[in-house]
Design a protein around this motif. Structure first.
Motif, PDB file in Angstrom:
ATOM      1  N   GLU A 155       0.856  -1.182   0.025  1.00  0.00           N
ATOM      2  CA  GLU A 155       0.099  -0.175   0.029  1.00  0.00           C
ATOM      3  C   GLU A 155       0.815   1.134   0.020  1.00  0.00           C
ATOM      4  O   GLU A 155       0.466   2.452  -0.391  1.00  0.00           O
ATOM      5  CB  GLU A 155      -0.880  -0.087   1.348  1.00  0.00           C
ATOM      6  CG  GLU A 155      -2.288   1.045   0.989  1.00  0.00           C
ATOM      7  CD  GLU A 155      -2.999   0.646   2.039  1.00  0.00           C
ATOM      8  OE1 GLU A 155      -3.043  -0.305   2.834  1.00  0.00           O
ATOM      9  OE2 GLU A 155      -4.211   1.585   2.120  1.00  0.00           O
ATOM     10  N   LEU A 156       2.177   1.198   0.673  1.00  0.00           N
ATOM     11  CA  LEU A 156       2.977   2.401   0.639  1.00  0.00           C
ATOM     12  C   LEU A 156       3.508   2.616  -0.844  1.00  0.00           C
ATOM     13  O   LEU A 156       4.586   3.640  -1.089  1.00  0.00           O
ATOM     14  CB  LEU A 156       4.055   2.141   1.602  1.00  0.00           C
ATOM     15  CG  LEU A 156       3.521   2.025   3.194  1.00  0.00           C
ATOM     16  CD1 LEU A 156       4.829   1.783   4.073  1.00  0.00           C
ATOM     17  CD2 LEU A 156       3.031   3.833   3.495  1.00  0.00           C
ATOM     18  N   ARG A 157       3.393   1.545  -1.713  1.00  0.00           N
ATOM     19  CA  ARG A 157       4.042   1.693  -3.043  1.00  0.00           C
ATOM     20  C   ARG A 157       3.007   1.516  -4.158  1.00  0.00           C
ATOM     21  O   ARG A 157       3.151   0.483  -5.063  1.00  0.00           O
ATOM     22  CB  ARG A 157       5.094   0.613  -3.273  1.00  0.00           C
ATOM     23  CG  ARG A 157       6.383   0.920  -2.479  1.00  0.00           C
ATOM     24  CD  ARG A 157       7.254   2.148  -3.125  1.00  0.00           C
ATOM     25  NE  ARG A 157       8.404   2.534  -2.328  1.00  0.00           N
ATOM     26  CZ  ARG A 157       8.246   3.167  -1.201  1.00  0.00           C
ATOM     27  NH1 ARG A 157       7.113   3.727  -0.784  1.00  0.00           N
ATOM     28  NH2 ARG A 157       9.505   3.304  -0.523  1.00  0.00           N
ATOM     29  N   PRO A 158       1.995   2.453  -4.190  1.00  0.00           N
ATOM     30  CA  PRO A 158       0.780   2.288  -4.879  1.00  0.00           C
ATOM     31  C   PRO A 158       0.984   1.930  -6.474  1.00  0.00           C
ATOM     32  O   PRO A 158       0.047   1.470  -6.995  1.00  0.00           O
ATOM     33  CB  PRO A 158      -0.291   3.245  -4.551  1.00  0.00           C
ATOM     34  CG  PRO A 158       0.800   4.230  -3.860  1.00  0.00           C
ATOM     35  CD  PRO A 158       1.939   3.785  -3.417  1.00  0.00           C
ATOM     36  N   GLU A 159       2.019   2.611  -6.746  1.00  0.00           N
ATOM     37  CA  GLU A 159       2.353   2.698  -8.357  1.00  0.00           C
ATOM     38  C   GLU A 159       2.834   1.253  -8.775  1.00  0.00           C
ATOM     39  O   GLU A 159       3.158   0.847  -9.991  1.00  0.00           O
ATOM     40  CB  GLU A 159       3.259   3.676  -8.823  1.00  0.00           C
ATOM     41  CG  GLU A 159       2.749   4.949  -8.437  1.00  0.00           C
ATOM     42  CD  GLU A 159       1.201   5.276  -8.775  1.00  0.00           C
ATOM     43  OE1 GLU A 159       1.033   4.843 -10.029  1.00  0.00           O
ATOM     44  OE2 GLU A 159       0.355   5.650  -8.002  1.00  0.00           O
ATOM     45  N   ARG A 160       3.109   0.445  -7.762  1.00  0.00           N
ATOM     46  CA  ARG A 160       4.001  -0.685  -8.050  1.00  0.00           C
ATOM     47  C   ARG A 160       3.100  -2.124  -7.791  1.00  0.00           C
ATOM     48  O   ARG A 160       2.285  -2.102  -6.971  1.00  0.00           O
ATOM     49  CB  ARG A 160       5.364  -0.867  -7.324  1.00  0.00           C
ATOM     50  CG  ARG A 160       6.335   0.102  -7.951  1.00  0.00           C
ATOM     51  CD  ARG A 160       7.564   0.140  -7.232  1.00  0.00           C
ATOM     52  NE  ARG A 160       8.253   1.183  -7.593  1.00  0.00           N
ATOM     53  CZ  ARG A 160       9.820   1.321  -7.367  1.00  0.00           C
ATOM     54  NH1 ARG A 160      10.347   0.033  -6.994  1.00  0.00           N
ATOM     55  NH2 ARG A 160      10.410   2.391  -7.724  1.00  0.00           N
ATOM     56  N   ARG A 161       3.395  -3.186  -8.338  1.00  0.00           N
ATOM     57  CA  ARG A 161       2.576  -4.660  -8.335  1.00  0.00           C
ATOM     58  C   ARG A 161       3.385  -5.762  -8.136  1.00  0.00           C
ATOM     59  O   ARG A 161       2.809  -6.923  -7.953  1.00  0.00           O
ATOM     60  CB  ARG A 161       1.807  -4.617  -9.533  1.00  0.00           C
ATOM     61  CG  ARG A 161       0.770  -3.610  -9.952  1.00  0.00           C
ATOM     62  CD  ARG A 161      -0.200  -3.729  -9.038  1.00  0.00           C
ATOM     63  NE  ARG A 161      -1.582  -2.690  -9.406  1.00  0.00           N
ATOM     64  CZ  ARG A 161      -1.583  -1.515  -8.645  1.00  0.00           C
ATOM     65  NH1 ARG A 161      -0.372  -1.122  -7.882  1.00  0.00           N
ATOM     66  NH2 ARG A 161      -2.457  -0.464  -8.721  1.00  0.00           N
ATOM     67  N   VAL A 162       4.752  -5.631  -7.792  1.00  0.00           N
ATOM     68  CA  VAL A 162       5.252  -6.894  -7.733  1.00  0.00           C
ATOM     69  C   VAL A 162       5.952  -7.249  -6.322  1.00  0.00           C
ATOM     70  O   VAL A 162       6.626  -6.331  -5.714  1.00  0.00           O
ATOM     71  CB  VAL A 162       6.521  -7.015  -8.846  1.00  0.00           C
ATOM     72  CG1 VAL A 162       7.398  -8.238  -8.928  1.00  0.00           C
ATOM     73  CG2 VAL A 162       5.960  -6.797 -10.248  1.00  0.00           C
ATOM     74  N   ILE A 163       5.797  -8.257  -5.891  1.00  0.00           N
ATOM     75  CA  ILE A 163       6.423  -8.691  -4.759  1.00  0.00           C
ATOM     76  C   ILE A 163       7.622  -9.743  -5.093  1.00  0.00           C
ATOM     77  O   ILE A 163       7.233 -10.773  -6.058  1.00  0.00           O
ATOM     78  CB  ILE A 163       5.685  -9.665  -3.807  1.00  0.00           C
ATOM     79  CG1 ILE A 163       4.349  -8.662  -3.117  1.00  0.00           C
ATOM     80  CG2 ILE A 163       6.188 -10.074  -2.607  1.00  0.00           C
ATOM     81  CD1 ILE A 163       3.299  -9.609  -2.484  1.00  0.00           C
ATOM     82  N   LEU A 164       8.752  -9.186  -4.815  1.00  0.00           N
ATOM     83  CA  LEU A 164      10.115 -10.304  -5.032  1.00  0.00           C
ATOM     84  C   LEU A 164      10.312 -11.148  -4.007  1.00  0.00           C
ATOM     85  O   LEU A 164      10.492 -10.570  -2.821  1.00  0.00           O
ATOM     86  CB  LEU A 164      11.091  -9.424  -5.511  1.00  0.00           C
ATOM     87  CG  LEU A 164      12.356 -10.137  -5.946  1.00  0.00           C
ATOM     88  CD1 LEU A 164      12.307 -11.134  -7.164  1.00  0.00           C
ATOM     89  CD2 LEU A 164      13.479  -9.236  -6.369  1.00  0.00           C
ATOM     90  N   SER A 165      10.499 -12.515  -4.207  1.00  0.00           N
ATOM     91  CA  SER A 165      11.139 -13.179  -3.033  1.00  0.00           C
ATOM     92  C   SER A 165      12.088 -14.279  -3.766  1.00  0.00           C
ATOM     93  O   SER A 165      12.113 -14.325  -4.891  1.00  0.00           O
ATOM     94  CB  SER A 165       9.654 -13.855  -2.375  1.00  0.00           C
ATOM     95  OG  SER A 165      10.282 -14.651  -1.186  1.00  0.00           O
TER      96      SER A 165
END
Lengths: 398, 398
Positions: B99-109
């Motif tokens: 939610e703090l990076r609303p312009e982005r959509r990817v979780i990297l793990s």
């Protein structure tokens, strides 16, 4: 009546001189829980270490205890599992129900619900995005508000402030007619009143165990999913113990066959040990007997208070069938009065702005307790010693 | 070295004849926990009933214990709170970070992460909708995969199978350079290695307490949020105890000032009582000493096993700086070998497909334990008695 309430009372450890009418907030200690928790800590954790997950059967406790709670709420075997807190279980149930109604966007609830249930719904709606809505109406307006746009009706059966009870059978039928699913919060129902989740065709039900079920502070919550729905549910909180093969450590999530998919992380074993001791008592109890006795106790309290304390105004429904297992009265100085009452050993609780709340729990509450509570309340109001400064201090109330 | 490990060992209850090298899975019982839990059950729950939430300070335990854990991970005071399970805390941290990076959509793990962390991320991504993505790469490929589309880098510092340790300081700096936030899982770090969440400019960190921190089975998890971020976080799991005024029972959610907003429902008091006893030990310990001793023990084990058991292949990094506080070896018959070892009183564990895992926990593990474990392992491999049918049965392993 087949339940022996004198026998069940003897199974609880109640402090000398205390009349406990707050079992709807935190149930008292079952005597056997002390030894059961000791054994869990010293013999199992201390003695078996990691091997206790299998040797002491910890891994299966959430299901075994779930079935024992299931009997009290009319659930099919294998349809209830323990874990997490009630708020988490509300989130799981709501998210699952919304996903089963993908064309709809509205959660309907009422202003008599637990604030935490509404908060969790609000958080879910925010997470899902702008097209979703949490709609709340007054409790008495719920039935008419069940319109064809409702995805999920989320209700707590018994109002935590007044004890007002929804007619869940009727509301579930109405919701189903409108194509909606129902999430039923049993926090003030399980162990308090007769519940029949299977017989009422309930979809989801959730509840906590530390109130009427006496599992101790912070005991785990439970969740029920109708067996007809469970295989369709894809959990939002998809933790490893809800995986069909948790110990395979696959990288991809595959939900387990039934209600186990509602498990998330490692369950609180010490808390479940305490709950086991409590369920040993509940296994001996018929909910019809509990309900009948609860109504007798509640009615005697209402009659006593109304005769002796005319400044207290009944906040609960007068009709026993429309009430849960608690009785509430209003008084503008309710907080100070409750503090004075607690100081005299009669423990109820207070809910803002003006509600004195008393829970009636037949497993350990007697008619003598009811009479003594009325006498204490009358004594305080007659002598107005609740008006002293020491009782009027605002403090955290739980 | 200021920490007295002979003294800390004496504070644990360890079964006679057992060498316990599985404290990375479930820590052993602190002797004082038995009495602390007894007092919580009998004196507080039993004796104070509902009033214990204030009188016994239960309500503040998640914060008080959070600060004590905070010291071990380099957190600022007031930045850590206890509750729920690690999987739930992963979900909270991830949802907040996205939610703090609303312009982005990817979780990297990475594929070395706990499966449960990946499952939780998967559930969140599904809940958020099609535009979101969980991207996993091999652990060694993480650094290069931190591209400007990454919203959140979610990593478990120490690989639960091999003990391979990420360089979190470097990865956090790289992620921040790319505009991403980091969720750092400390499950195999807190109490195991030196961690400095404030000094490395970490954003979110989560961990469990039942492994190296010895809180007992199902003890609560913890969560850290950098104080610079906490006020911006709007919780997805917005429960009543994260409300700024939980006992006002407002219908609208307003998050409390800082880390308390990560609280959800009623916390597990009995589990926290056990953790308190454990933290009384941890308060006497310096993590630098723990780390130094852990490396000595681990190195001695590697040297011993490689000299005595040539069929076991080291699965952990040989460089101590690249390892957590565990050592793993591979063997095609690892499962049967581990069962035989456990039958001889040396408790490690097995992770599919072929990993024998041994945790080194200086608070109670001695150099004599290490030597005896090597001798037992050698005895089993030399005599091949791990090849007996009784050890080869597949069973649930936790």
């Amino acid at each position: 009546m087949s339940t022996d309430f004198a026998a069940t009372r003897a199974l609880f450890s109640l402090p000398e001189g205390v009349i406990y009418l707050d079992g709807n907030s935190l149930g008292p200690l079952p005597r056997a829980a002390a030894e059961r928790v000791r054994a869990c800590v010293e013999d199992e954790w201390g003695g078996m270490l990691i091997t206790a997950w299998n040797q002491a059967g910890w891994i299966d406790l959430p299901r075994r205890l779930g079935d024992r709670i299931g009997r009290l709420i009319g659930a099919e075997p294998g349809a209830v599992v323990l874990g997490d807190t009630l708020s988490i279980k509300v989130y799981q149930a709501l998210a699952s129900a919304l996903e089963l109604r993908p064309e709809r966007r509205v959660i309907l609830s009422d202003t008599g619900n637990f604030p935490s249930d509404l908060y969790m719904a609000d958080g879910l709606v925010r997470t899902l995005g702008d097209s979703y809505e949490l709609r709340t109406v007054a409790p008495e307006a719920v039935e008419d508000a069940i319109t064809p746009d409702i995805a999920v009706l989320m209700l707590t059966e018994v109002d935590y402030r007044t004890g007002r009870k929804h007619d869940m059978r009727r509301l579930i039928a109405k919701a189903h007619d409108a194509g909606a699913l129902v999430v039923w919060d049993l926090a003030h129902s399980a162990g308090a009143i007769e519940v029949d989740v299977a017989g009422t065709d309930a979809d989801f039900a959730v509840g906590c165990t530390y109130k009427y079920l006496n599992s101790g502070p912070g005991g785990p919550a439970f969740i029920y999913i109708a067996p007809r729905l469970a295989p369709q549910v894809r959990p939002a909180l998809s933790g490893w113990l809800g995986h069909e093969a948790p110990f395979a450590f696959d990288l991809d999530y595959r939900p387990s066959a039934g209600i186990d998919r509602m498990r998330v992380g490692t369950p609180p074993v010490l808390q479940m040990a305490a709950l086991e001791a409590s369920m040993d008592i509940w296994d001996r109890v018929e909910m019809a007997d509990v309900r009948a006795r609860s109504i007798e106790l509640s009615q005697a309290f209402i009659d006593g208070v109304e005769a002796a304390c005319p400044t207290l105004k009944l906040a609960s429904p007068r009709d026993a069938e429309a009430r849960g297992s608690q009785v509430s009265f209003r008084h503008p100085e309710g907080y100070a009065i409750m503090q004075a009452l607690i100081a005299r050993g009669v423990i109820g609780d207070f809910r803002a702005p003006d509600i004195l709340r008393f829970g009636f729990t037949p497993l350990y509450t007697t008619m003598e307790d009811v009479r003594a509570a009325v006498v204490a309340l009358n004594g305080i109001l007659e002598r107005a010693d609740w008006d002293r400064e020491e009782y009027k201090t605002r403090a955290k109330v739980t």
